[in-house]
Design an enzyme around this catalytic site. Sequence first.
Site, mmCIF file in Angstrom:
data_model
loop_
_atom_site.group_PDB
_atom_site.id
_atom_site.type_symbol
_atom_site.label_atom_id
_atom_site.label_comp_id
_atom_site.label_asym_id
_atom_site.label_seq_id
_atom_site.Cartn_x
_atom_site.Cartn_y
_atom_site.Cartn_z
ATOM 1 N N LYS A 198 60.632 80.383 29.299
ATOM 2 C CA LYS A 198 61.148 80.481 30.667
ATOM 3 C C LYS A 198 60.745 81.752 31.396
ATOM 4 O O LYS A 198 60.702 82.829 30.797
ATOM 5 C CB LYS A 198 62.671 80.425 30.620
ATOM 6 C CG LYS A 198 63.186 79.068 30.204
ATOM 7 C CD LYS A 198 64.683 79.073 30.186
ATOM 8 C CE LYS A 198 65.209 77.661 30.074
ATOM 9 N NZ LYS A 198 66.668 77.648 30.073
ATOM 10 N N GLY A 355 60.646 88.168 18.565
ATOM 11 C CA GLY A 355 60.905 87.285 17.418
ATOM 12 C C GLY A 355 59.904 86.157 17.267
ATOM 13 O O GLY A 355 59.261 86.003 16.221
ATOM 14 N N GLY A 378 64.955 92.904 20.943
ATOM 15 C CA GLY A 378 65.536 93.386 22.204
ATOM 16 C C GLY A 378 64.937 94.696 22.670
ATOM 17 O O GLY A 378 64.599 94.856 23.854
#
Length: 394
Positions: A198, A355, A378
Amino acid sequence: MTKSFRTLDDVNLKGKRVLLRVDLNVPMEGGRVTDATRLERVAPTITEISDKGGKVILLAHFGRPKGRDPKESLKPVAEALSKVIKRPVAFAEDCIGDAAATAVAALKDGDILCLENTRFHKEEEKNDAGFVAELAKLGDIWVNDAFSAAHRAHASTEGLGHKLPAYAGRTMQAELDALGKALEAPTKPVIAIIGGAKVSTKIDLLENLVNKVDALVIGGGMANTFLHAQGVAVGKSLAEKDLAATALRIMEKANAANCAIILPVDAVVANQFAANAPSHAYGLDAIPADGMILDVGPQSIARIHAAIDDAATLVWNGPLGAFELTPFDRGTMVSAKHAAERTRAKKLISVAGGGDTVAALNQAGVAGDFSYVSTAGGAFLEWMEGKPLPGAKF
Ligand code: AMP
């Protein structure tokens, strides 16, 4: 390149109580560590401090406990770490208070102690000043080796840096060096490959990159949003049509910053999101109305390879297609192999992270060939977004 931050080279460790923040968040099943990769990563910093006569006091969080919870204890992790580094690792049942103070007082030069999960105290995530002061009492200096937690301003990842002299551990140092070479002071031209599902999760990242790189390859589901914004009929493909204006804005910014945007020129299309679903490559003017774009097509792959060949530095995050499903992994696999080949030939500095990206590079068998692969999800993404990392100030 001169270092712009302090490392273990800048401190005499002998006799010092070293509060060492590490990432011990290893996968566990039935009380056993199932993957020791993270322990292996922090091992060199631990053994170096110990060999130089420092007293190593490990600080780490584990999981997301709400208060004290034996299921989230670091005790079994400390035992697994001891096996990895082949040295005794003592354990204290709390990271502050009498249990911690007594264990620290018992340390001789070179000894290693692991304190219990910092998140057993809710003050850890609040970066509470009183809690930071309690932790700081236990050490003379603070070394942070947990890049993966450096995007969080918690007591053990950031607060301690204001109370004690702060240094980067060796894993942190390697990560900061690699990332610096990729975006802050890169060998130009620089290319970024950004894929994934996305646009919505990567808007900040794309807006930052267009100002930093010379070319930006956009692939994966997120490319469909850009194609739709340009008037391409994308059939039943994953696309965030409400983000068309955002996609166009990013393209305008890229144009203004002289960053070439490289979008797919063809696509592999199937009727179902399933492995081995019958599929076909189509030009962008012929995507079937009932089809789903699941990978970049052969002409797009050729363009991506040419763009990689033109670059001296590559930063990669996100797969170019639905790489978990054969044959829709092809674009990601062959592009990863191509980047690996260029890196082996010393024509390219390649840095990848996130990841899914690490999983994709492993699937292609080339993770070891990239110049640097960051396993910090992150923190890596926030770095790509150009955000300052609060836990990486030394
Ligand atoms: P992200 O977590 O944003 O990096 O997205 C990774 C996911 O994007 C993977 O699970 C891929 O299967 C998925 N993905 C990549 N390309 C496509 C596509 N064309 N259509 C649907 N999903 C995709």
